[in-house]
Design an enzyme around this catalytic site. Structure first.
Site, PDB file in Angstrom:
ATOM      1  N   LYS A 252      75.774  26.450  27.790  1.00  0.00           N
ATOM      2  CA  LYS A 252      75.295  27.270  28.553  1.00  0.00           C
ATOM      3  C   LYS A 252      75.371  28.811  27.976  1.00  0.00           C
ATOM      4  O   LYS A 252      74.288  29.570  28.326  1.00  0.00           O
ATOM      5  CB  LYS A 252      76.444  27.337  29.803  1.00  0.00           C
ATOM      6  CG  LYS A 252      76.593  26.388  30.761  1.00  0.00           C
ATOM      7  CD  LYS A 252      77.504  26.386  31.714  1.00  0.00           C
ATOM      8  CE  LYS A 252      77.877  24.955  32.459  1.00  0.00           C
ATOM      9  NZ  LYS A 252      79.028  25.232  33.513  1.00  0.00           N
TER      10      LYS A 252
ATOM     11  N   LYS B  96      80.174  24.958  43.320  1.00  0.00           N
ATOM     12  CA  LYS B  96      81.452  25.448  43.340  1.00  0.00           C
ATOM     13  C   LYS B  96      81.415  26.833  42.978  1.00  0.00           C
ATOM     14  O   LYS B  96      82.106  27.542  43.778  1.00  0.00           O
ATOM     15  CB  LYS B  96      82.130  24.447  42.487  1.00  0.00           C
ATOM     16  CG  LYS B  96      83.855  24.719  42.485  1.00  0.00           C
ATOM     17  CD  LYS B  96      84.332  23.721  41.587  1.00  0.00           C
ATOM     18  CE  LYS B  96      85.986  24.267  41.497  1.00  0.00           C
ATOM     19  NZ  LYS B  96      86.845  23.415  40.810  1.00  0.00           N
TER      20      LYS B  96
ATOM     21  N   GLU C 282      71.064  26.553  37.060  1.00  0.00           N
ATOM     22  CA  GLU C 282      70.057  25.543  37.609  1.00  0.00           C
ATOM     23  C   GLU C 282      70.045  25.738  38.956  1.00  0.00           C
ATOM     24  O   GLU C 282      69.005  25.862  39.718  1.00  0.00           O
ATOM     25  CB  GLU C 282      70.523  24.159  37.272  1.00  0.00           C
ATOM     26  CG  GLU C 282      69.966  23.557  35.878  1.00  0.00           C
ATOM     27  CD  GLU C 282      71.733  24.176  35.022  1.00  0.00           C
ATOM     28  OE1 GLU C 282      72.263  24.786  35.316  1.00  0.00           O
ATOM     29  OE2 GLU C 282      71.817  23.400  33.930  1.00  0.00           O
TER      30      GLU C 282
ATOM     31  N   GLY D 166      84.634  19.759  40.451  1.00  0.00           N
ATOM     32  CA  GLY D 166      83.339  19.543  40.897  1.00  0.00           C
ATOM     33  C   GLY D 166      82.853  18.081  40.729  1.00  0.00           C
ATOM     34  O   GLY D 166      82.276  17.521  41.877  1.00  0.00           O
ATOM     35  N   ARG D 167      83.360  17.274  39.833  1.00  0.00           N
ATOM     36  CA  ARG D 167      83.081  15.625  39.871  1.00  0.00           C
ATOM     37  C   ARG D 167      83.969  14.895  40.647  1.00  0.00           C
ATOM     38  O   ARG D 167      83.734  13.809  40.922  1.00  0.00           O
ATOM     39  CB  ARG D 167      83.152  15.275  38.400  1.00  0.00           C
ATOM     40  CG  ARG D 167      84.614  15.489  37.541  1.00  0.00           C
ATOM     41  CD  ARG D 167      84.266  15.155  36.071  1.00  0.00           C
ATOM     42  NE  ARG D 167      85.270  15.733  35.315  1.00  0.00           N
ATOM     43  CZ  ARG D 167      85.839  16.963  34.975  1.00  0.00           C
ATOM     44  NH1 ARG D 167      84.812  17.704  35.292  1.00  0.00           N
ATOM     45  NH2 ARG D 167      86.760  17.285  34.265  1.00  0.00           N
TER      46      ARG D 167
ATOM     47  N   HIS E 199      66.770  -8.321  32.963  1.00  0.00           N
ATOM     48  CA  HIS E 199      65.415  -8.484  32.294  1.00  0.00           C
ATOM     49  C   HIS E 199      65.391  -7.181  31.288  1.00  0.00           C
ATOM     50  O   HIS E 199      64.055  -6.822  30.890  1.00  0.00           O
ATOM     51  CB  HIS E 199      64.498  -8.502  33.535  1.00  0.00           C
ATOM     52  CG  HIS E 199      64.669  -9.664  34.271  1.00  0.00           C
ATOM     53  ND1 HIS E 199      64.108 -10.910  33.948  1.00  0.00           N
ATOM     54  CD2 HIS E 199      65.531 -10.038  35.502  1.00  0.00           C
ATOM     55  CE1 HIS E 199      64.693 -11.921  34.988  1.00  0.00           C
ATOM     56  NE2 HIS E 199      65.364 -11.240  35.552  1.00  0.00           N
TER      57      HIS E 199
ATOM     58  N   GLU F 227      82.992  13.407  31.695  1.00  0.00           N
ATOM     59  CA  GLU F 227      83.365  14.868  31.861  1.00  0.00           C
ATOM     60  C   GLU F 227      84.741  14.875  31.652  1.00  0.00           C
ATOM     61  O   GLU F 227      85.378  15.958  31.412  1.00  0.00           O
ATOM     62  CB  GLU F 227      82.704  15.565  32.769  1.00  0.00           C
ATOM     63  CG  GLU F 227      82.480  17.216  32.878  1.00  0.00           C
ATOM     64  CD  GLU F 227      81.589  17.773  33.727  1.00  0.00           C
ATOM     65  OE1 GLU F 227      80.541  18.177  33.447  1.00  0.00           O
ATOM     66  OE2 GLU F 227      81.981  17.898  34.925  1.00  0.00           O
TER      67      GLU F 227
HETATM   68  O1  F6P Z   1      78.782  22.265  33.650  1.00  0.00           O
HETATM   69  C1  F6P Z   1      79.393  21.404  34.138  1.00  0.00           C
HETATM   70  C2  F6P Z   1      79.676  21.711  35.712  1.00  0.00           C
HETATM   71  O2  F6P Z   1      80.770  22.933  35.671  1.00  0.00           O
HETATM   72  C3  F6P Z   1      80.294  20.565  36.165  1.00  0.00           C
HETATM   73  O3  F6P Z   1      81.749  20.186  35.844  1.00  0.00           O
HETATM   74  C4  F6P Z   1      79.927  20.941  37.760  1.00  0.00           C
HETATM   75  O4  F6P Z   1      79.983  19.797  38.555  1.00  0.00           O
HETATM   76  C5  F6P Z   1      78.385  21.319  37.658  1.00  0.00           C
HETATM   77  O5  F6P Z   1      78.484  22.198  36.377  1.00  0.00           O
HETATM   78  C6  F6P Z   1      78.153  22.270  38.770  1.00  0.00           C
HETATM   79  O6  F6P Z   1      79.058  23.309  38.739  1.00  0.00           O
HETATM   80  P1  F6P Z   1      78.801  24.240  40.220  1.00  0.00           P
HETATM   81  O7  F6P Z   1      79.134  23.476  41.565  1.00  0.00           O
HETATM   82  O8  F6P Z   1      79.762  25.307  40.206  1.00  0.00           O
HETATM   83  O9  F6P Z   1      77.361  24.685  40.403  1.00  0.00           O
END
Ligand code: F6P
Length: 538
Positions: free
Chosen positions: A497, A209, A215, A271-272, A388, A357
């Site tokens: 972060k 987003k 990452e 995002g979620r 199990h 979240e």
């Molecule tokens: O760190 C949490 C977050 O902001 C989530 O809310 C989001 O889904 C994820 O990181 C990834 O964010 P982006 O889509 O901006 O890379």
């Protein structure tokens, strides 16, 4: 600013506290004995989803009081405000319009002066066109090879949704193509995802987003290097092997992806809540635009159910209020979501982000400390595997663990009597959890009175998956509304972060860095640096 009454000060909450004192020890055996119709009466149905909530520690009075709480907390108005695009995400001053992502083409919704339905369908059309070109082989890689592998790079909401849905809908997916999802900054994730793939046949979908996530950008740069190394270093290859999904065109361009190959979404999609947006691009390549459209129709069917159904028959409202009853009045800390379908193996992991979240908050919309428990810890695994492993604790441990059991009447893979055995286990577990068993030896006694919801759909189709995801989205919203919190921001993840950004150069510096953390963090950094130097020295 008008201040709302904190939830625990409302008359409705206090009525529930008093009622809880009266009913907390009542056993499900007695509730069923007293009411022969209970199992048929305490059910609700909508958008193809059937809910049996009779095996919960609730009476008609409990439900009446919970529904009164929802009314008192203004749930009706909040639903209308969300669907209308009001800025209910107050801390970020944004509309919350994931429901607009699944409005049909002929709907109209103008928000902040913009027809969002037209925008949504323009992107869906571009996605469909792109997916058809990849699926048909018309879109080729830099060397002219057909694309056979699609790797989504994203994390959190830009990974969990498409990855979960790809697993869930694998039955409908292109079996002659490979789909992988890379999220972790741990290089092991990327290395394993591409080790058996040919760069000339591989397309990366960089999903973020913000297009600023450590990452995702790290993995995207590594993917770029991997493609260029495999294809002779010609930068022109990037255009054929990388597309982006983002709200941030500038950062996409800065990374080197042509914005002609970017699929847009909007800051009113959290995002979620984003996988029905362009974040679902890799999923759409896998299952095709028609199936993706069926899934959106399923989301929309549940959206309409939530928006229009009276609360006493409203599935997300019922699930939300029942969950809140255990969370806030019985002190249950967790909820287990247990899908009896192997295709839903990642469903609980997806719900973890959606719920934790969203409702993992400690202040209310007025900035005050919330004096009650907010969002639960969500966990689970598919049945029968979990039976199990961890069910023992639910049956005989000392904790109250409310569970949602999910199942489908028809199987996608009819093999002998597998499906009857699967569903017999689902039903047996909810029966055993509710009613337990007496025994002469204490260690054999199963007390029962462990509450469950049973959620049944006909068949795991794209449509059904959409309804189930929307069911939980709106459940989370219902609970957040009652608590009076902002379910749509996530400021808590920022601190970690920022600290990581500070530690990265400390790990990488040639000279011993001047460490100013606490003594534990300082010592761990020194230990890592020393170990890494030893490893480098061979
Ligand atoms: O760190 C949490 C977050 O902001 C989530 O809310 C989001 O889904 C994820 O990181 C990834 O964010 P982006 O889509 O901006 O890379």
């Amino acid at each position: 600013m008008t201040h709302t009454t904190p939830v625990h000060e409302t008359a409705e909450w206090q009525a529930l506290e008093a009622h809880h004192r009266d009913v907390r020890d009542v056993h499900l055996r007695d509730l069923f004995d007293q009411d022969a119709e209970r199992g048929e009466r305490m059910t609700a149905e909508g958008a193809g989803v059937f809910l049996d909530y009779s095996k919960n520690r609730v009476t008609d009075e409990t439900m009446r009081l919970l529904l009164a709480l929802a009314e008192a907390r203004g749930l009706r108005g909040r639903i209308d405000a969300m669907f209308a695009g009001e800025h209910i995400n107050v801390s970020e001053d944004r509309a919350v319009l994931h429901t607009a992502l699944r409005l049909p083409r002929d709907a109209r919704l103008v928000v902040d002066g913009q027809d969002v339905v037209a925008d949504v369908h323009a992107v869906l059309d571009r996605m469909a066109d792109f997916c058809e070109r990849v699926r048909s082989g018309a879109w080729t890689g830099h060397t002219g090879s057909r694309i056979r592998n699609v790797v989504n790079i994203g994390i959190g909401g830009s990974d969990l949704g498409p990855a979960m849905a790809y697993e869930a809908l694998r039955f409908y997916s292109r079996r002659d193509m490979t789909f992988r999802f890379v999220s972790n900054v741990d290089g092991n994730d990327f290395a394993e995802a591409v080790r058996d793939l040919a760069p000339e046949e591989t397309l990366f979908v960089i999903s973020s987003k913000t297009f600023g996530t450590l990452e995702t950008l790290t993995n995207a740069h590594t993917a770029r290097d991997w493609v260029l190394a495999g294809l002779g270093g010609d930068e022109a290859a990037v255009a054929k092997h990388f597309v982006a999904v983002s709200t941030n065109a500038e950062r996409v361009a800065a990374f080197g992806i042509d914005t002609a190959n970017m699929f847009e979404f909007w800051d009113w999609v959290g995002g979620r809540y984003s996988y029905p947006s362009a974040i679902g691009l890799s999923l759409m390549v896998a299952i095709g635009p028609d199936a993706f459209g069926d899934m959106l129709a399923g989301f929309h069917a549940m959206d309409e159910h939530f928006r229009t159904t009276p609360f006493e028959r409203n599935l997300p409202v019922l699930l939300g209020l029942i969950g809140l009853w255990y969370n806030d009045f019985f002190g249950a800390e967790t909820i287990a979501v247990l899908p009896y379908d192997q295709y839903l193996a990642r469903f609980s992991a997806y719900l973890q982000q959606l719920d934790m979240e969203s409702d993992g908050k400690h202040v209310d919309l007025d900035g005050r400390q919330v004096e009650v428990q907010t969002g639960p810890i969500v966990w689970g695994q598919p049945g029968t595997n979990g039976q199990h492993a961890f069910y023992q604790l639910i049956h005989q441990g000392t904790k109250l663990v409310p569970c949602d059991f999910l199942g489908f009447v028809e199987t996608l893979n009819p093999l002998g009597d597998h499906h009857d055995l699967l569903i017999a286990n689902l039903l047996a577990q909810t029966e055993a959890l509710a009613f337990g068993r007496d025994a002469p030896e204490p260690n054999r006694v199963t007390k029962g009175n462990q509450p469950t919801n049973t959620i049944l759909c006909d068949r795991l189709t794209p449509h059904a998956l959409g309804t189930l995801v929307a069911l939980y989205e709106h459940k989370v919203f219902t609970q957040g509304t009652v608590w009076g919190i902002d379910s749509f921001d996530q400021w808590g993840v920022e601190l970690g972060k920022e600290l990581a950004q500070r530690i990265i150069p400390e790990l990488q510096a040639d000279e011993e860095p001047d460490l100013r953390h606490d003594s534990s963090t300082n010592a761990l950094i020194r230990r890592y640096r020393a170990g890494r130097s030893r490893a480098a020295a061979g």
